[in-house]
Write a protein that holds these residues in place. Structure first.
Motif, PDB file in Angstrom:
ATOM      1  N   THR A 207     -13.033   1.310   0.817  1.00  0.00           N
ATOM      2  CA  THR A 207     -12.556   1.738  -0.494  1.00  0.00           C
ATOM      3  C   THR A 207     -13.633   2.584  -1.160  1.00  0.00           C
ATOM      4  O   THR A 207     -14.820   2.286  -1.030  1.00  0.00           O
ATOM      5  CB  THR A 207     -12.264   0.503  -1.377  1.00  0.00           C
ATOM      6  N   CYS A 208     -13.219   3.646  -1.865  1.00  0.00           N
ATOM      7  CA  CYS A 208     -14.198   4.446  -2.591  1.00  0.00           C
ATOM      8  C   CYS A 208     -13.601   5.040  -3.854  1.00  0.00           C
ATOM      9  O   CYS A 208     -12.388   5.209  -3.974  1.00  0.00           O
ATOM     10  CB  CYS A 208     -14.790   5.552  -1.722  1.00  0.00           C
ATOM     11  N   LEU A 209     -14.481   5.339  -4.780  1.00  0.00           N
ATOM     12  CA  LEU A 209     -14.151   6.063  -5.993  1.00  0.00           C
ATOM     13  C   LEU A 209     -15.194   7.159  -6.133  1.00  0.00           C
ATOM     14  O   LEU A 209     -16.400   6.893  -6.064  1.00  0.00           O
ATOM     15  CB  LEU A 209     -14.190   5.154  -7.221  1.00  0.00           C
ATOM     16  N   VAL A 210     -14.734   8.392  -6.284  1.00  0.00           N
ATOM     17  CA  VAL A 210     -15.619   9.539  -6.430  1.00  0.00           C
ATOM     18  C   VAL A 210     -15.265  10.235  -7.742  1.00  0.00           C
ATOM     19  O   VAL A 210     -14.088  10.463  -8.020  1.00  0.00           O
ATOM     20  CB  VAL A 210     -15.462  10.532  -5.257  1.00  0.00           C
ATOM     21  N   ILE A 211     -16.274  10.555  -8.540  1.00  0.00           N
ATOM     22  CA  ILE A 211     -16.073  11.327  -9.764  1.00  0.00           C
ATOM     23  C   ILE A 211     -16.819  12.642  -9.602  1.00  0.00           C
ATOM     24  O   ILE A 211     -17.995  12.661  -9.210  1.00  0.00           O
ATOM     25  CB  ILE A 211     -16.578  10.561 -11.001  1.00  0.00           C
ATOM     26  N   VAL A 212     -16.113  13.733  -9.875  1.00  0.00           N
ATOM     27  CA  VAL A 212     -16.679  15.065  -9.709  1.00  0.00           C
ATOM     28  C   VAL A 212     -16.637  15.778 -11.060  1.00  0.00           C
ATOM     29  O   VAL A 212     -15.594  15.799 -11.717  1.00  0.00           O
ATOM     30  CB  VAL A 212     -15.880  15.887  -8.669  1.00  0.00           C
ATOM     31  N   LYS A 213     -17.781  16.377 -11.463  1.00  0.00           N
ATOM     32  CA  LYS A 213     -17.827  17.198 -12.674  1.00  0.00           C
ATOM     33  C   LYS A 213     -17.987  18.646 -12.234  1.00  0.00           C
ATOM     34  O   LYS A 213     -18.855  18.964 -11.415  1.00  0.00           O
ATOM     35  CB  LYS A 213     -18.992  16.790 -13.570  1.00  0.00           C
ATOM     36  N   PHE A 214     -17.152  19.511 -12.805  1.00  0.00           N
ATOM     37  CA  PHE A 214     -17.179  20.929 -12.454  1.00  0.00           C
ATOM     38  C   PHE A 214     -17.944  21.723 -13.504  1.00  0.00           C
ATOM     39  O   PHE A 214     -18.143  21.265 -14.634  1.00  0.00           O
ATOM     40  CB  PHE A 214     -15.746  21.458 -12.321  1.00  0.00           C
ATOM     41  N   ALA A 215     -18.367  22.933 -13.142  1.00  0.00           N
ATOM     42  CA  ALA A 215     -19.131  23.801 -14.039  1.00  0.00           C
ATOM     43  C   ALA A 215     -18.391  24.047 -15.351  1.00  0.00           C
ATOM     44  O   ALA A 215     -19.006  24.168 -16.407  1.00  0.00           O
ATOM     45  CB  ALA A 215     -19.451  25.125 -13.342  1.00  0.00           C
ATOM     46  N   SER A 216     -17.076  24.087 -15.313  1.00  0.00           N
ATOM     47  CA  SER A 216     -16.266  24.332 -16.515  1.00  0.00           C
ATOM     48  C   SER A 216     -16.236  23.128 -17.455  1.00  0.00           C
ATOM     49  O   SER A 216     -15.761  23.231 -18.574  1.00  0.00           O
ATOM     50  CB  SER A 216     -14.833  24.674 -16.124  1.00  0.00           C
ATOM     51  N   GLY A 217     -16.695  21.970 -16.954  1.00  0.00           N
ATOM     52  CA  GLY A 217     -16.604  20.730 -17.721  1.00  0.00           C
ATOM     53  C   GLY A 217     -15.440  19.860 -17.272  1.00  0.00           C
ATOM     54  O   GLY A 217     -15.321  18.710 -17.699  1.00  0.00           O
ATOM     55  N   ALA A 218     -14.572  20.390 -16.432  1.00  0.00           N
ATOM     56  CA  ALA A 218     -13.441  19.607 -15.904  1.00  0.00           C
ATOM     57  C   ALA A 218     -13.962  18.438 -15.082  1.00  0.00           C
ATOM     58  O   ALA A 218     -15.006  18.527 -14.432  1.00  0.00           O
ATOM     59  CB  ALA A 218     -12.537  20.493 -15.045  1.00  0.00           C
ATOM     60  N   LEU A 219     -13.239  17.334 -15.140  1.00  0.00           N
ATOM     61  CA  LEU A 219     -13.576  16.145 -14.362  1.00  0.00           C
ATOM     62  C   LEU A 219     -12.449  15.839 -13.388  1.00  0.00           C
ATOM     63  O   LEU A 219     -11.280  16.053 -13.687  1.00  0.00           O
ATOM     64  CB  LEU A 219     -13.778  14.937 -15.282  1.00  0.00           C
ATOM     65  N   ALA A 220     -12.811  15.306 -12.235  1.00  0.00           N
ATOM     66  CA  ALA A 220     -11.820  14.892 -11.241  1.00  0.00           C
ATOM     67  C   ALA A 220     -12.248  13.551 -10.670  1.00  0.00           C
ATOM     68  O   ALA A 220     -13.444  13.241 -10.606  1.00  0.00           O
ATOM     69  CB  ALA A 220     -11.725  15.923 -10.120  1.00  0.00           C
ATOM     70  N   SER A 221     -11.272  12.753 -10.272  1.00  0.00           N
ATOM     71  CA  SER A 221     -11.585  11.500  -9.592  1.00  0.00           C
ATOM     72  C   SER A 221     -10.791  11.428  -8.299  1.00  0.00           C
ATOM     73  O   SER A 221      -9.666  11.901  -8.223  1.00  0.00           O
ATOM     74  CB  SER A 221     -11.279  10.289 -10.476  1.00  0.00           C
ATOM     75  N   ILE A 222     -11.421  10.850  -7.302  1.00  0.00           N
ATOM     76  CA  ILE A 222     -10.789  10.615  -6.006  1.00  0.00           C
ATOM     77  C   ILE A 222     -10.866   9.114  -5.761  1.00  0.00           C
ATOM     78  O   ILE A 222     -11.950   8.535  -5.785  1.00  0.00           O
ATOM     79  CB  ILE A 222     -11.530  11.361  -4.867  1.00  0.00           C
ATOM     80  N   ASP A 223      -9.716   8.494  -5.547  1.00  0.00           N
ATOM     81  CA  ASP A 223      -9.646   7.072  -5.209  1.00  0.00           C
ATOM     82  C   ASP A 223      -9.093   6.985  -3.793  1.00  0.00           C
ATOM     83  O   ASP A 223      -8.008   7.489  -3.531  1.00  0.00           O
ATOM     84  CB  ASP A 223      -8.680   6.314  -6.130  1.00  0.00           C
ATOM     85  N   ASN A 224      -9.837   6.360  -2.902  1.00  0.00           N
ATOM     86  CA  ASN A 224      -9.374   6.214  -1.526  1.00  0.00           C
ATOM     87  C   ASN A 224      -9.524   4.779  -1.049  1.00  0.00           C
ATOM     88  O   ASN A 224     -10.476   4.086  -1.421  1.00  0.00           O
ATOM     89  CB  ASN A 224     -10.162   7.120  -0.574  1.00  0.00           C
ATOM     90  N   SER A 225      -8.581   4.377  -0.217  1.00  0.00           N
ATOM     91  CA  SER A 225      -8.641   3.074   0.429  1.00  0.00           C
ATOM     92  C   SER A 225      -8.009   3.184   1.804  1.00  0.00           C
ATOM     93  O   SER A 225      -7.096   3.984   2.012  1.00  0.00           O
ATOM     94  CB  SER A 225      -7.884   2.033  -0.404  1.00  0.00           C
ATOM     95  N   ARG A 226      -8.495   2.392   2.717  1.00  0.00           N
ATOM     96  CA  ARG A 226      -7.904   2.362   4.056  1.00  0.00           C
ATOM     97  C   ARG A 226      -6.625   1.543   4.100  1.00  0.00           C
ATOM     98  O   ARG A 226      -5.951   1.510   5.111  1.00  0.00           O
ATOM     99  CB  ARG A 226      -8.894   1.784   5.060  1.00  0.00           C
ATOM    100  N   PHE A 227      -6.285   0.874   3.001  1.00  0.00           N
ATOM    101  CA  PHE A 227      -5.136  -0.024   3.035  1.00  0.00           C
ATOM    102  C   PHE A 227      -4.223   0.208   1.834  1.00  0.00           C
ATOM    103  O   PHE A 227      -4.675   0.185   0.702  1.00  0.00           O
ATOM    104  CB  PHE A 227      -5.610  -1.481   3.031  1.00  0.00           C
TER     105      PHE A 227
END
Length: 128
Positions: free
Chosen positions: A55-75
């Motif tokens: 399981t993982c959670l990734v938070i990404v901040k972009f140069a524009s200030g936009a934010l993104a999150s990625i939630d992944n799990s094998r199940f």
């Protein structure tokens, strides 16, 4: 056994494809990430103690200030789950799992009921 022998590391196995999608959604490199935070863990009993994250959670901040999150799990007990949602000043768009039904019933606070989604990656992308 494949996972326990060192194959299929979560971030390299499929989370990397979510980064490809993020870059595409933000203009094929027009808005690049400036910061990334990731947390991983093992929730599946059969993988605990193996050193394999599921399981993982990734938070990404972009140069524009936009934010993104990625939630992944094998199940996912209901099938192969790969969705994307984008929210912005202009509105919201969702790319949902293909399902046996386009109808989703959400009649109360007990949750939603809908069709069955594909069981696996090969099933989902068989036509690709």
């Amino acid at each position: 056994d494949f996972l326990k022998k060192g194959g299929g590391e979560l971030l390299y196995d499929f989370t990397v494809h979510d980064f490809d999608q993020l870059l595409w959604l933000t203009g094929d490199g027009a808005d690049m990430p400036v910061a990334v935070f990731a947390a991983v863990g093992t929730c599946l009993d059969e993988l605990k103690g193996s050193g394999v994250d599921d399981t993982c959670l990734v938070i990404v901040k972009f140069a524009s200030g936009a934010l993104a999150s990625i939630d992944n799990s094998r199940f996912a007990p209901y099938g192969y789950d790969a969705r994307c949602e984008v929210f912005g000043r202009g509105g919201q768009i969702s790319m949902n799992n293909p399902s046996t039904s386009a109808v989703i019933l959400q009649a109360n606070r007990q949750g939603a009921v809908g069709g069955v989604v594909d069981e696996s990656f090969p099933q989902r992308y068989a036509q690709a």
